[in-house]
Design an enzyme around this catalytic site. Structure first.
Site, PDB file in Angstrom:
ATOM      1  CE1 TYR A   1     -27.360 -47.557 -38.459  1.00 56.14           C
ATOM      2  CE2 TYR A   1     -29.059 -45.909 -38.033  1.00 56.14           C
ATOM      3  CZ  TYR A   1     -28.165 -46.854 -37.570  1.00 56.14           C
ATOM      4  OH  TYR A   1     -28.085 -47.092 -36.223  1.00 56.14           O
ATOM      5  N   GLY A   2     -27.907 -46.218 -45.028  1.00 57.84           N
ATOM      6  CA  GLY A   2     -28.636 -46.005 -46.284  1.00 57.84           C
ATOM      7  C   GLY A   2     -28.836 -47.240 -47.140  1.00 57.84           C
TER       8      GLY A   2
ATOM      9  CD  GLU B   1     -19.771 -41.505 -40.595  1.00 51.75           C
ATOM     10  OE1 GLU B   1     -18.978 -41.881 -39.725  1.00 51.75           O
ATOM     11  OE2 GLU B   1     -20.820 -40.873 -40.324  1.00 51.75           O
TER      12      GLU B   1
ATOM     13  CG  ASP C   1     -26.824 -40.074 -38.277  1.00 53.05           C
ATOM     14  OD1 ASP C   1     -27.687 -40.620 -38.990  1.00 53.05           O
ATOM     15  OD2 ASP C   1     -25.773 -39.612 -38.746  1.00 53.05           O
ATOM     16  CB  SER C   2     -25.634 -44.236 -39.480  1.00 50.23           C
ATOM     17  OG  SER C   2     -25.350 -43.099 -40.276  1.00 50.23           O
TER      18      SER C   2
ATOM     19  CB  CYS D   1     -28.579 -37.670 -46.008  1.00 47.36           C
ATOM     20  SG  CYS D   1     -27.302 -38.554 -45.079  1.00 47.36           S
ATOM     21  CB  THR D   2     -28.529 -35.751 -40.494  1.00 48.80           C
ATOM     22  OG1 THR D   2     -28.148 -37.119 -40.295  1.00 48.80           O
ATOM     23  CG2 THR D   2     -30.015 -35.589 -40.235  1.00 48.80           C
ATOM     24  CG  HIS D   3     -23.731 -38.261 -42.923  1.00 51.72           C
ATOM     25  ND1 HIS D   3     -24.702 -39.005 -42.292  1.00 51.72           N
ATOM     26  CD2 HIS D   3     -22.540 -38.785 -42.538  1.00 51.72           C
ATOM     27  CE1 HIS D   3     -24.123 -39.941 -41.552  1.00 51.72           C
ATOM     28  NE2 HIS D   3     -22.815 -39.831 -41.687  1.00 51.72           N
TER      29      HIS D   3
ATOM     30  CB  CYS E   1     -30.819 -41.113 -38.877  1.00 46.43           C
ATOM     31  SG  CYS E   1     -30.616 -42.255 -40.254  1.00 46.43           S
ATOM     32  CG  ASN E   2     -33.147 -37.242 -43.499  1.00 46.63           C
ATOM     33  OD1 ASN E   2     -34.088 -36.543 -43.807  1.00 46.63           O
ATOM     34  ND2 ASN E   2     -32.044 -36.729 -42.989  1.00 46.63           N
TER      35      ASN E   2
HETATM   36  N1  DGL Z   1     -27.365 -39.513 -41.700  1.00 47.35           N
HETATM   37  C1  DGL Z   1     -28.286 -40.538 -42.028  1.00 47.35           C
HETATM   38  C2  DGL Z   1     -29.495 -40.064 -42.763  1.00 47.35           C
HETATM   39  O1  DGL Z   1     -29.908 -38.944 -42.542  1.00 47.35           O
HETATM   40  C3  DGL Z   1     -27.751 -41.885 -42.401  1.00 47.35           C
HETATM   41  C4  DGL Z   1     -26.748 -41.958 -43.481  1.00 47.35           C
HETATM   42  C5  DGL Z   1     -26.222 -43.364 -43.647  1.00 47.35           C
HETATM   43  O2  DGL Z   1     -25.704 -43.937 -42.681  1.00 47.35           O
HETATM   44  O3  DGL Z   1     -26.343 -43.928 -44.751  1.00 47.35           O
HETATM   45  O4  DGL Z   1     -30.103 -40.786 -43.511  1.00 47.35           O
END
Ligand code: DGL
Length: 283
Positions: A45-46, A155, A13-14, A187-189, A76-77
């Site tokens: 990553y978004g 984060e 993931d990011s 989003c996995t966060h 990561c989505n």
């Molecule tokens: N956790 C990631 C996702 O599911 C990336 C979030 C990010 O870095 O913007 O998209």
């Protein structure tokens, strides 16, 4: 004899988001060891373009393959939305993304056929969840909402901050107005702030954490391929027994991750990903 089953599972993931899948793997697959890569030098990553996301995901996958993993979870989505087909075509190792399982569970759960998705801008712009729902249940309506302020807060481990609550109210209002009864945490966060989201939405909207269904898919894949770990020597793995690598500051990652997971992670290594080719451990 096929020794594939003794190998590890790679996840990337990011940043800390994919740890929600590591936690779920520990619950459903406690005998499997995970090698985790958080690309914290490039988080978030978004806000990245499709070609950037494909390049970053490819580098992560190459690093994990180099570490000898038997399967990879794109945790990561944002990259699962735009890079999964490329990754599957390019690499021989099986790769599982996070979009399908969340949509499947939401389609199964919704009673009024109105599903919300909160995710990064990259994921929402890709329309990945709508496309997946269109294949599984074309009559269901999917409403997307980009939530770019959440990932930086998570984060930093600021999951109970005033900013997180304010952002949740703002982002969820349009979805509430659409009358959703189910919300995919796209989003996995975001499972790290599910308490904040539940507080805003109340009991009439059910949350879907795609980690649960994704790890079930992973388990079925490993079972089907005869790759589940059957080694007698192996005990159950705790989160601190896995291997963690980041491209940014390992201390910052460890601090945020331990706060979010409420447990110790053990060692976190920093790696340099060079030219999309290899990952070299630098400390
Ligand atoms: N956790 C990631 C996702 O599911 C990336 C979030 C990010 O870095 O913007 O998209």
């Amino acid at each position: 004899m096929n020794q594939e089953f003794t190998k590890t599972i790679g996840m990337f993931d990011s940043g800390v988001g994919g740890l929600t899948l590591v936690s779920e793997a520990q619950r459903q697959l406690p005998r499997e060891k995970v090698i985790y890569f958080g690309d914290t030098a490039n988080v978030p990553y978004g806000d990245k373009s499709t070609s950037q996301l494909i390049g970053l995901a490819d580098s992560a996958v190459r690093f994990l393959i180099q570490r000898g993993v038997k399967v990879i979870v794109d945790a990561c989505n944002s990259t699962s939305s735009v890079a999964l087909d490329f990754l599957k075509e390019t690499h021989d190792v099986p790769i599982v993304g996070v979009i399908n399982a969340g949509v499947q569970e939401a389609v199964d759960k919704t009673e009024n056929g109105r599903i919300g998705v909160i995710a990064t801008s990259a994921t929402i712009e890709s329309g990945a969840h709508e496309k997946e729902a269109g294949k599984i249940a074309p009559s269901v309506k999917v409403f997307g909402q980009a939530c770019p302020r959440f990932v930086p807060l998570i984060e930093e481990g600021r999951t109970n901050s005033l900013e997180a609550h304010r952002a949740a109210h703002e982002y969820l209002k349009p979805l509430q107005e659409k009358g959703i009864d189910t919300l995919i945490l796209g989003c996995t966060h975001f499972p790290f702030i599910s308490h904040v989201l539940e507080g805003v939405l109340g009991p009439s909207v059910q949350l879907v954490n795609p980690a649960v269904g994704t790890i079930l898919q992973l388990k079925n894949l490993l079972e089907g391929e005869g790759m589940l770990n059957k080694s007698e020597e192996r005990r159950n793995f705790e989160l601190r027994d896995h291997e963690y690598y980041v491209s940014g500051d390992p201390e910052a990652f460890k601090e945020a991750a331990e706060k979010l997971l409420n447990t110790s992670l053990g060692l976190v290594y920093q790696i340099a990903i060079k030219g999309g080719e290899t990952g070299e451990v630098v400390r």
